[in-house]
Design an enzyme around this catalytic site. Structure first.
Site, PDB file in Angstrom:
ATOM      1  N   GLY A 105       0.827  -1.373  -0.361  1.00 61.23           N
ATOM      2  CA  GLY A 105       0.229  -0.356   0.007  1.00 61.23           C
ATOM      3  C   GLY A 105       0.617   1.069  -0.374  1.00 61.23           C
TER       4      GLY A 105
ATOM      5  N   GLY B 114      -0.207   4.866   1.794  1.00 64.07           N
ATOM      6  CA  GLY B 114      -0.586   6.565   2.214  1.00 64.07           C
ATOM      7  C   GLY B 114       0.645   7.715   2.345  1.00 64.07           C
ATOM      8  N   GLY B 115      -0.340   8.283   2.789  1.00 65.49           N
ATOM      9  CA  GLY B 115      -0.228  10.012   2.597  1.00 65.49           C
ATOM     10  C   GLY B 115       1.451  10.040   3.217  1.00 65.49           C
ATOM     11  N   PHE B 116       2.883   8.873   4.447  1.00 67.40           N
ATOM     12  CA  PHE B 116       3.865   9.148   4.732  1.00 67.40           C
ATOM     13  C   PHE B 116       4.288   8.888   3.755  1.00 67.40           C
ATOM     14  CE2 PHE B 116       0.789   9.863   8.156  1.00 67.40           C
ATOM     15  CZ  PHE B 116       1.126  11.530   8.681  1.00 67.40           C
ATOM     16  N   GLY B 117       3.960   7.940   2.780  1.00 68.69           N
ATOM     17  CA  GLY B 117       5.166   6.867   2.105  1.00 68.69           C
ATOM     18  C   GLY B 117       4.117   5.365   1.634  1.00 68.69           C
ATOM     19  N   PRO B 118       4.980   4.708   1.171  1.00 67.17           N
ATOM     20  CA  PRO B 118       4.891   3.766   0.895  1.00 67.17           C
ATOM     21  C   PRO B 118       5.008   2.366   2.214  1.00 67.17           C
ATOM     22  CG  PRO B 118       7.150   3.772  -0.325  1.00 67.17           C
ATOM     23  CD  PRO B 118       5.999   5.124   0.044  1.00 67.17           C
TER      24      PRO B 118
ATOM     25  N   LYS C  36       6.769   1.373   6.824  1.00 62.21           N
ATOM     26  CA  LYS C  36       6.564   1.776   6.510  1.00 62.21           C
ATOM     27  C   LYS C  36       7.732   3.272   6.176  1.00 62.21           C
ATOM     28  CE  LYS C  36       2.718   3.521   6.927  1.00 62.21           C
ATOM     29  NZ  LYS C  36       0.899   3.968   7.237  1.00 62.21           N
TER      30      LYS C  36
ATOM     31  N   ASP D 276      -4.886  11.242  12.766  1.00 65.70           N
ATOM     32  CA  ASP D 276      -6.234  10.475  11.138  1.00 65.70           C
ATOM     33  C   ASP D 276      -6.164   9.207  11.919  1.00 65.70           C
ATOM     34  OD1 ASP D 276      -6.239  10.777   8.558  1.00 65.70           O
ATOM     35  OD2 ASP D 276      -4.778   9.446   8.027  1.00 65.70           O
TER      36      ASP D 276
END
Ligand SMILES: *[C@@H]1O[C@H](CO)[C@@H](O)[C@H](O)[C@H]1NC(C)=O
Ligand SMILES: *[C@@H]1O[C@H](CO)[C@@H](O)[C@H](O)[C@H]1NC(C)=O
Ligand SMILES: *[C@@H]1O[C@H](CO)[C@@H](O)[C@H](O)[C@H]1NC(C)=O
Ligand SMILES: *[C@@H]1O[C@H](CO)[C@@H](O)[C@H](O)[C@H]1NC(C)=O
Length: 823
Positions: A512, A514-518, A533, A630
């Site tokens: 996946g 996300g906003g912070f990276g893969p 992450k 979040d």
């Protein structure tokens, strides 16, 4: 005789008295000056004000001290036992050289019982809120010397600088007593005090009856509340031969805070906002219904995770089963098999609990745990033993005799905080001391599953079962806590380990973004999988800072949080390593046509409570205060038993604040879950998390997404829909219809109301997490009326995600990033 003299002096004094000429900021009263109704002293920097007041609609008058900015908040009352029924001609003055009196027409209504005599007396209101009677001669030489000070006579409020004391040797005790009513400051029913018999603790008493106790001091904290002392309230403690004699919160002029015992017996810590015009509740004691003293009776224990609150200790059974079944636990439990003092007894460990009250005990602070056990076995009356202190890896010996009263589970307790319960030897072999295991079994029993296969595959326990027609496979890995010890010591993973685990960050391993990276899935060994992450390089946080932050967060452990195992740093790359959960996230159940039927009402309620506990831990119970920022339904992962685990917490913390707010003026969060003040002004707080929690809660109940809501013609969002139904008194209609067979009406209604309270437009109206948990968990709790929710209308529409990918928590969902308006 002396009194008579005083009166005579006073009369003489009053004849020659001049009224004080009051101008703003006069903080000192000299002899021959008086204060009458309507006149006040104001501390030097305008913090506090002192004078006569009448609370609420009362016609009685009292001399009190209040905050200049919030005059309704009275922190001290002089004559709470001597109300002035007719305030005409009432005066406060200095009588003789020795005392302070309130008089009317020459007769004394109240006087301060001071011991000394001043040569040159003055009365001064300090910026701390302390009213001091000092000798001007000695004042300059020794600042602490006061003939009398109001801080020595606390009423219902504990201010920074004011001591709470229980010093039997010196014969000094100072504690709080609640007001009788909101408009009557005379002493009410409740007392909040240090009690120092046995090991020190704080206790709330109603008269002489214990209502709540914090648990004993264990060297680091009171063992029933691991978060206290905390960042906001971190008092200096004075010990005398291991007894906590006094506590005083250091005065800090930059932050206003106060502890108050309310007339209901509840204790609040209030903190003033930055604008200095509003008080917010920072914490509440008791925290939840399980804090009630002896709730589960003798030899019962409160299990906060279980469906029934009280259980008997191992080896005990309810004294009256019928009462017990009707949830009346007050008579507690009795031993099933008698002890055999002649060498036939064993012990079971009860982990992570608030220790029983020290009613009959024996204490030695230097013995080891094994010596303690031997000591317990030597005495036939010993029923349990424990390390009283958790410091130095656990030390000392505390032995209980007789019944064990007021024990409960404590979230966030130290691993040394265990008691060893004496049981008949025949019990020991039957016992699985791991407290989770019987819970799992219980849950297992409830679930309508058909097990097909259990097998060990290269060290991993694999089970395959059918649940309502859906084939599920789970792999029960060994707990992440059983990592190799060197890893436990250092949560910093080697780069090579991560490269190997993720197959050099191969595409196949990417699960996946996300906003912070893969996010990559990695395999450390046959037993252990991790989620890696890889943070995007926007974070400019220093290396050491980042590492320290991760180490702190990695220490957080809670059954409703996904575990952060550590980090990996290579060049300017930063990675976070989490435990890997193969199951899907909550949104894939709640919003899925088929899977949602797996979530019956009791299960959904469990999930709601679990999320609430996880968030409470982040906000209050952990030693760091973490704002998630979040929280959303897709950030709640479910384990194999569908227990919720909050993921991605603390992520924002590892980025510097200013990167999100000040520098880039960008907000990380997800539309549909963001509180208005956060989305619009970038203002985040525990209250913005509460908002998100409210949305998640309403989504779980309704089975509908707040964002992209299209289930009613008059409204644009789930919140609006819920609000309209609430106003029409039809909130049950909000409920997912697939719950029709399993729902409990009172619980559903409570959840919706709490959800609406959480999403109220103004942050200050929203409850804190402990109240949320209390309201959710308390049948019959009286809840406030919610005000209108904060609706946030999305300007640009973006793709609504679907729930097809496996491990969807890491799925490709770009976090919405809104640009903040320049300020
Ligand atoms: C207070 O003390 C001063 C100095 O000792 C003395 O002169 C004065 O008379 C005293 N006043 C009263 C009212 O006792
Ligand atoms: C004050 O005392 C005087 C003399 O004792 C008395 O005559 C007068 O009525 C009193 N005034 C009030 C308001 O009580
Ligand atoms: C506590 O235990 C230690 C070690 O067994 C012993 O030396 C000491 O005398 C004990 N103290 C008390 C007060 O019993
Ligand atoms: C145990 O308790 C009983 C009753 O309270 C008492 O008579 C007895 O002396 C105690 N025994 C020991 C070893 O303390």
């Amino acid at each position: 005789m002396e009194n008579f003299q005083l009166v005579t002096t006073l009369c003489a004094l009053l004849l020659s008295t001049t009224f004080l000429e009051f101008s703003v900021g006069v903080d000192t009263l000299f002899p021959h000056q008086t204060i009458g109704t309507g006149q006040t002293l104001i501390s030097q920097n305008q913090m506090f004000e002192m004078g006569f007041f009448s609370p609420g609609t009362s016609t009685n008058s009292f001399l009190g001290i209040w905050y200049k900015n919030t005059p309704d908040v009275v922190v001290w009352v002089a004559n709470r036992n001597n109300p002035i029924t007719d305030s005409h001609g009432v005066l406060l003055g200095i009588a003789g050289n020795r005392t302070l009196v309130i008089s009317r027409n020459g007769s004394i209504i109240w006087s301060a019982d001071s011991l000394g005599v001043a040569t040159n007396p003055v009365l001064r209101l300090l910026d701390t809120g302390n009213l001091v009677f000092a000798d001007k001669e000695s004042e300059s030489s020794s600042q602490d010397y006061y003939i009398w000070q109001s801080f020595d006579y606390p009423t219902d409020t504990w201010l920074p600088g004011m001591k709470m004391i229980d010093d039997a040797d010196a014969g000094v005790e100072k504690y709080l007593t609640s007001w009788k009513d909101w408009d009557d400051p005379s002493p009410g029913n409740f007392i909040f005090r240090i009690v120092n018999q046995g090991l020190p603790e704080f206790v709330v008493l109603r008269g002489t009856m214990k209502m709540y106790r914090t648990g004993n001091w264990n060297g680091l904290y009171f063992n029933g509340i691991p978060r206290f002392p905390d960042a906001i309230f971190d008092p200096d403690m004075l010990f005398k031969e291991e007894r906590l004699i006094s506590m005083v919160e250091p005065y800090d002029s930059s932050i206003f805070k106060r502890v108050k015992i309310e007339k209901s017996g509840i204790t609040h810590l209030y903190v003033m906002n930055a604008r200095k015009d509003k008080w917010n509740i920072a914490s509440v004691y008791p925290r939840d219904p399980w804090d009630e003293y002896s709730l589960c009776g003798p030899n019962g224990i409160c299990r906060i995770d279980r469906a029934t609150r009280c259980e008997c200790f191992t080896g005990f059974a309810p004294k009256f089963q019928e009462d017990w079944d009707l949830q009346d636990w007050s008579e507690g439990c009795i031993r099933i098999r008698p002890l055999n003092c002649e060498g036939g007894d064993g012990f079971v460990e009860v982990r992570g609990v608030k220790y029983p009250d020290m009613l009959q005990f024996w204490l030695n602070s230097s013995m080891s745990l094994s010596e303690c056990k031997a000591e317990c076995l030597r005495n036939c009356n010993c029923t349990a033993y424990a390390n009283p202190y958790i410091t130095n890896g656990g030390s000392g010996c505390l032995i209980w005799f007789g019944n064990l009263i007021d024990t409960r589970d404590v979230i966030g307790a130290d691993i040394k905080q265990n008691i060893y319960l004496r049981v008949s030897a025949s019990e020991v072999s039957e016992i699985v001391p791991e407290s989770n295991s019987d819970l799992d079994k219980e849950k297992e029993k409830k679930r309508p599953i058909k097990l097909i296969l259990i097998s060990m595959v290269s060290g991993v326990l694999v089970s395959v079962f059918i649940n309502r027609g859906i084939l599920l496979m789970t792999r029960r890995k060994r707990r992440a806590a059983q990592k190799k010890t060197e890893d436990l010591e250092s949560p910093v993973f080697k780069w090579a380990t991560i490269v190997a685990a993720t197959n050099n960050f191969s595409r196949e391993n990417m699960v996946g973004e996300g906003g912070f990276g893969p996010v990559y899935r990695g395999t450390l060994s046959a037993e252990e999988e991790i989620a890696v992450k890889r943070l995007s390089r926007t974070s400019r946080q220093g290396l050491e800072e980042f590492k320290n932050e991760v180490i702190l967060i990695a220490k957080l452990q809670h059954r409703n949080l996904v575990r952060l195992l550590g980090c990996c740093i290579e060049g300017d790359e930063r990675m976070l390593i989490y435990e890997y959960l193969p199951n899907k996230s909550l949104d894939c159940f709640v919003f899925d046509q088929n899977r949602r039927t797996l979530l019956t009402w009791p299960k959904r309620f469990d999930i709601i409570m679990g999320i609430a506990r996880g968030l409470l831990y982040l906000h209050h119970d952990s030693r760091l205060k973490i704002i998630h920022r979040d929280l959303k339904t897709s950030n709640i992962l479910l384990d194999e038993n569908l227990n919720p685990k909050i993921s991605d917490f603390g992520l924002a913390r590892t980025f510097r604040e200013d990167q999100f707010v000040a520098k880039t003026k960008r907000v990380a969060g997800t539309f549909g879950y963001m509180a208005p003040e956060y989305a619009i002004h970038g203002k985040f707080s525990v209250k913005s998390d509460i908002f998100s929690m409210g949305v998640v809660l309403l989504e779980i109940v309704s089975g509908k997404k707040n964002r992209g809501f299209n289930h009613c013609t008059h409204c644009r969002s789930l919140l609006e829909h819920a609000w309209l139904l609430w106003k029409e008194n039809k909130i049950l209609e909000l409920m997912d219809e697939c719950l029709n067979d399993t729902f409990v009406e009172s619980e559903v209604k409570r959840c919706v109301q709490v959800g609406l309270l959480c999403v109220q437009k103004y942050a200050e109206d929203r409850p804190v997490m402990s109240s949320v948990l209390f309201m959710l968990g308390t049948e019959g709790a009286v809840l406030p009326e919610p005000k209108e929710p904060g609706f946030l209308i999305e300007r640009s529409s973006s793709t609504v995600r679907s729930c097809t990918a496996a491990s969807t928590n890491y799925e490709k969902e770009t976090m919405s990033i809104t640009d903040l308006e320049a300020r």
